[in-house]
Scaffold this motif. Structure first.
Motif, PDB file in Angstrom:
ATOM      1  N   GLN A 162     -11.458  12.065   2.388  1.00  0.00           N
ATOM      2  CA  GLN A 162     -11.392  12.890   3.598  1.00  0.00           C
ATOM      3  C   GLN A 162     -11.583  14.353   3.252  1.00  0.00           C
ATOM      4  O   GLN A 162     -12.256  15.090   3.979  1.00  0.00           O
ATOM      5  CB  GLN A 162     -10.057  12.668   4.311  1.00  0.00           C
ATOM      6  N   ILE A 163     -10.999  14.798   2.153  1.00  0.00           N
ATOM      7  CA  ILE A 163     -11.170  16.180   1.706  1.00  0.00           C
ATOM      8  C   ILE A 163     -12.624  16.444   1.326  1.00  0.00           C
ATOM      9  O   ILE A 163     -13.202  17.480   1.669  1.00  0.00           O
ATOM     10  CB  ILE A 163     -10.232  16.480   0.518  1.00  0.00           C
ATOM     11  N   ALA A 164     -13.234  15.484   0.630  1.00  0.00           N
ATOM     12  CA  ALA A 164     -14.625  15.643   0.195  1.00  0.00           C
ATOM     13  C   ALA A 164     -15.611  15.485   1.345  1.00  0.00           C
ATOM     14  O   ALA A 164     -16.756  15.951   1.268  1.00  0.00           O
ATOM     15  CB  ALA A 164     -14.946  14.621  -0.898  1.00  0.00           C
ATOM     16  N   GLY A 165     -15.183  14.803   2.415  1.00  0.00           N
ATOM     17  CA  GLY A 165     -16.070  14.587   3.551  1.00  0.00           C
ATOM     18  C   GLY A 165     -17.109  13.513   3.302  1.00  0.00           C
ATOM     19  O   GLY A 165     -18.153  13.482   3.969  1.00  0.00           O
ATOM     20  N   THR A 174      -0.577  10.390  -5.349  1.00  0.00           N
ATOM     21  CA  THR A 174      -1.794   9.597  -5.219  1.00  0.00           C
ATOM     22  C   THR A 174      -1.635   8.555  -4.119  1.00  0.00           C
ATOM     23  O   THR A 174      -0.549   8.367  -3.570  1.00  0.00           O
ATOM     24  CB  THR A 174      -2.093   8.887  -6.568  1.00  0.00           C
ATOM     25  N   GLY A 175      -2.719   7.858  -3.813  1.00  0.00           N
ATOM     26  CA  GLY A 175      -2.671   6.681  -2.958  1.00  0.00           C
ATOM     27  C   GLY A 175      -3.051   5.471  -3.770  1.00  0.00           C
ATOM     28  O   GLY A 175      -4.053   5.511  -4.513  1.00  0.00           O
ATOM     29  N   VAL A 176      -2.275   4.384  -3.673  1.00  0.00           N
ATOM     30  CA  VAL A 176      -2.521   3.219  -4.519  1.00  0.00           C
ATOM     31  C   VAL A 176      -2.293   1.929  -3.734  1.00  0.00           C
ATOM     32  O   VAL A 176      -1.598   1.912  -2.719  1.00  0.00           O
ATOM     33  CB  VAL A 176      -1.609   3.212  -5.770  1.00  0.00           C
ATOM     34  N   TYR A 177      -2.874   0.859  -4.250  1.00  0.00           N
ATOM     35  CA  TYR A 177      -2.618  -0.485  -3.730  1.00  0.00           C
ATOM     36  C   TYR A 177      -2.195  -1.360  -4.901  1.00  0.00           C
ATOM     37  O   TYR A 177      -2.843  -1.370  -5.954  1.00  0.00           O
ATOM     38  CB  TYR A 177      -3.868  -1.075  -3.070  1.00  0.00           C
ATOM     39  N   THR A 178      -1.106  -2.126  -4.712  1.00  0.00           N
ATOM     40  CA  THR A 178      -0.556  -2.961  -5.773  1.00  0.00           C
ATOM     41  C   THR A 178      -0.315  -4.361  -5.233  1.00  0.00           C
ATOM     42  O   THR A 178       0.214  -4.520  -4.138  1.00  0.00           O
ATOM     43  CB  THR A 178       0.784  -2.383  -6.286  1.00  0.00           C
ATOM     44  N   GLU A 222      -6.412   2.079   5.625  1.00  0.00           N
ATOM     45  CA  GLU A 222      -4.980   1.900   5.375  1.00  0.00           C
ATOM     46  C   GLU A 222      -4.392   3.124   4.681  1.00  0.00           C
ATOM     47  O   GLU A 222      -3.309   3.598   5.025  1.00  0.00           O
ATOM     48  CB  GLU A 222      -4.754   0.666   4.508  1.00  0.00           C
ATOM     49  N   LEU A 223      -5.105   3.634   3.682  1.00  0.00           N
ATOM     50  CA  LEU A 223      -4.638   4.820   2.967  1.00  0.00           C
ATOM     51  C   LEU A 223      -4.639   6.041   3.882  1.00  0.00           C
ATOM     52  O   LEU A 223      -3.717   6.871   3.841  1.00  0.00           O
ATOM     53  CB  LEU A 223      -5.525   5.090   1.754  1.00  0.00           C
ATOM     54  N   GLU A 224      -5.653   6.159   4.723  1.00  0.00           N
ATOM     55  CA  GLU A 224      -5.733   7.277   5.658  1.00  0.00           C
ATOM     56  C   GLU A 224      -4.575   7.241   6.653  1.00  0.00           C
ATOM     57  O   GLU A 224      -3.999   8.281   7.001  1.00  0.00           O
ATOM     58  CB  GLU A 224      -7.077   7.240   6.390  1.00  0.00           C
ATOM     59  N   PHE A 225      -4.237   6.040   7.110  1.00  0.00           N
ATOM     60  CA  PHE A 225      -3.137   5.865   8.069  1.00  0.00           C
ATOM     61  C   PHE A 225      -1.825   6.340   7.449  1.00  0.00           C
ATOM     62  O   PHE A 225      -1.067   7.114   8.054  1.00  0.00           O
ATOM     63  CB  PHE A 225      -3.052   4.390   8.458  1.00  0.00           C
ATOM     64  N   LEU A 226      -1.535   5.886   6.226  1.00  0.00           N
ATOM     65  CA  LEU A 226      -0.298   6.288   5.565  1.00  0.00           C
ATOM     66  C   LEU A 226      -0.298   7.778   5.241  1.00  0.00           C
ATOM     67  O   LEU A 226       0.723   8.457   5.391  1.00  0.00           O
ATOM     68  CB  LEU A 226      -0.107   5.477   4.283  1.00  0.00           C
ATOM     69  N   VAL A 243       0.870  -1.170   0.000  1.00  0.00           N
ATOM     70  CA  VAL A 243       0.000   0.000   0.000  1.00  0.00           C
ATOM     71  C   VAL A 243       0.909   1.224   0.000  1.00  0.00           C
ATOM     72  O   VAL A 243       1.850   1.295   0.796  1.00  0.00           O
ATOM     73  CB  VAL A 243      -0.917   0.027   1.239  1.00  0.00           C
ATOM     74  N   SER A 244       0.646   2.197  -0.875  1.00  0.00           N
ATOM     75  CA  SER A 244       1.550   3.337  -1.028  1.00  0.00           C
ATOM     76  C   SER A 244       0.769   4.640  -1.087  1.00  0.00           C
ATOM     77  O   SER A 244      -0.301   4.714  -1.698  1.00  0.00           O
ATOM     78  CB  SER A 244       2.362   3.213  -2.329  1.00  0.00           C
ATOM     79  N   VAL A 245       1.336   5.676  -0.472  1.00  0.00           N
ATOM     80  CA  VAL A 245       0.830   7.042  -0.627  1.00  0.00           C
ATOM     81  C   VAL A 245       1.993   7.923  -1.052  1.00  0.00           C
ATOM     82  O   VAL A 245       3.040   7.933  -0.398  1.00  0.00           O
ATOM     83  CB  VAL A 245       0.194   7.570   0.676  1.00  0.00           C
TER      84      VAL A 245
END
Length: 251
Positions: free
Chosen positions: A221-224, A142-146, A206-210, A119-121
């Motif tokens: 999160q930005i969009a709410g 970006t945030g991505v999962y591979t 996971e993306l929020e944590f990173l 998982v990468s940000v």
């Protein structure tokens, strides 16, 4: 926790960010000033480590520093969470990857995933890529999962942001606000090597944590608000809207 679909993964792998030691490690990392302070003070950029992890073939500890140019391998039941410059990574168990060198030791230009999942940000920067055996993704921030499957089929999710995705002759521009997912096929399917996928094996949290390690909120999160996690990449359900890998074949 947001709903997620598992394919060949166990629920325990999805809950690493809820574990007490991971939360404590992230809190300590941020309290010490994060990536900038670690670099300035020549401290380790490892946020959390569990189990057997090899760095360039040698047993790794929390005191080690991951630099671009390094090779990482995680064993069964292991994981590694680290930050290089303005990029954060969570490497799952049974993974093998290379961190390609950019202009400096603290700039990631290339992440080559050979086996397993990460998982990468990424913060905004020019000329960065993720490469698997069957897929290449050009990252713009970006945030991505591979994930590389046992049969070498590659899974890639642009969780938010803009990514150039290609699988040999097939290519498309992925613009996502909420999980746009692709398969990089080993053999063509209906003439395609880049095909649509569902959102699997990773969660919003996971993306929020990173992102929190970098001071970078996710698009939702930005969009709410959260979107429709169907792999198409949109906040709202759009009946009739095609996945970008399902359009006309490239000429």
């Amino acid at each position: 926790m947001t709903q997620h679909t598992l394919l060949g993964r166990h629920e325990d792998e999805m809950l690493w960010f809820q574990r007490r030691e991971a939360l404590a490690a992230a809190g300590a990392w941020l309290a010490l000033g994060g990536a900038g302070a670690a670099q300035a003070q020549a401290r380790s950029n490892v946020v959390d480590l569990l189990g057997d992890v090899l760095l360039n073939g040698q047993r790794m500890s929390r005191q080690h520093t991951v630099q671009t140019g390094d090779q990482i391998q995680t064993g069964p039941g292991s994981r590694l969470l680290f930050v290089v410059g303005n990029a954060a990574f969570h490497v799952r168990q049974n993974s093998r990857l290379e961190v390609g060198r950019g202009a400096t030791l603290n700039t990631v230009s290339l992440l080559r995933l050979l086996t397993g999942a990460v998982v990468s940000v990424f913060g905004r920067s020019a000329s960065r890529s993720i490469v698997t055996p069957t897929l290449t993704a050009g990252i713009r921030g970006t945030g991505v999962y591979t994930e590389v499957m046992p049969d070498q089929r590659s899974y890639f999710c642009n969780c938010y942001g803009t990514v150039d995705v290609s699988a040999r002759g097939d290519k498309t521009l992925s613009v996502s606000s909420y999980h746009q997912s692709f398969w990089g096929e080993v053999e063509p399917k209906n003439g395609r090597l880049l095909t649509p996928a569902q959102a699997i094996n990773h969660s919003d949290e996971e993306l929020e944590f990173l992102g929190r390690l970098l001071g970078q909120p996710t698009a939702w999160q930005i969009a709410g608000k959260k979107g429709v996690k169907d792999g198409k990449g949109y906040m709202e359900d759009r009946p009739g809207q095609m996945h970008p890998a399902a359009g006309p074949l490239p000429r």
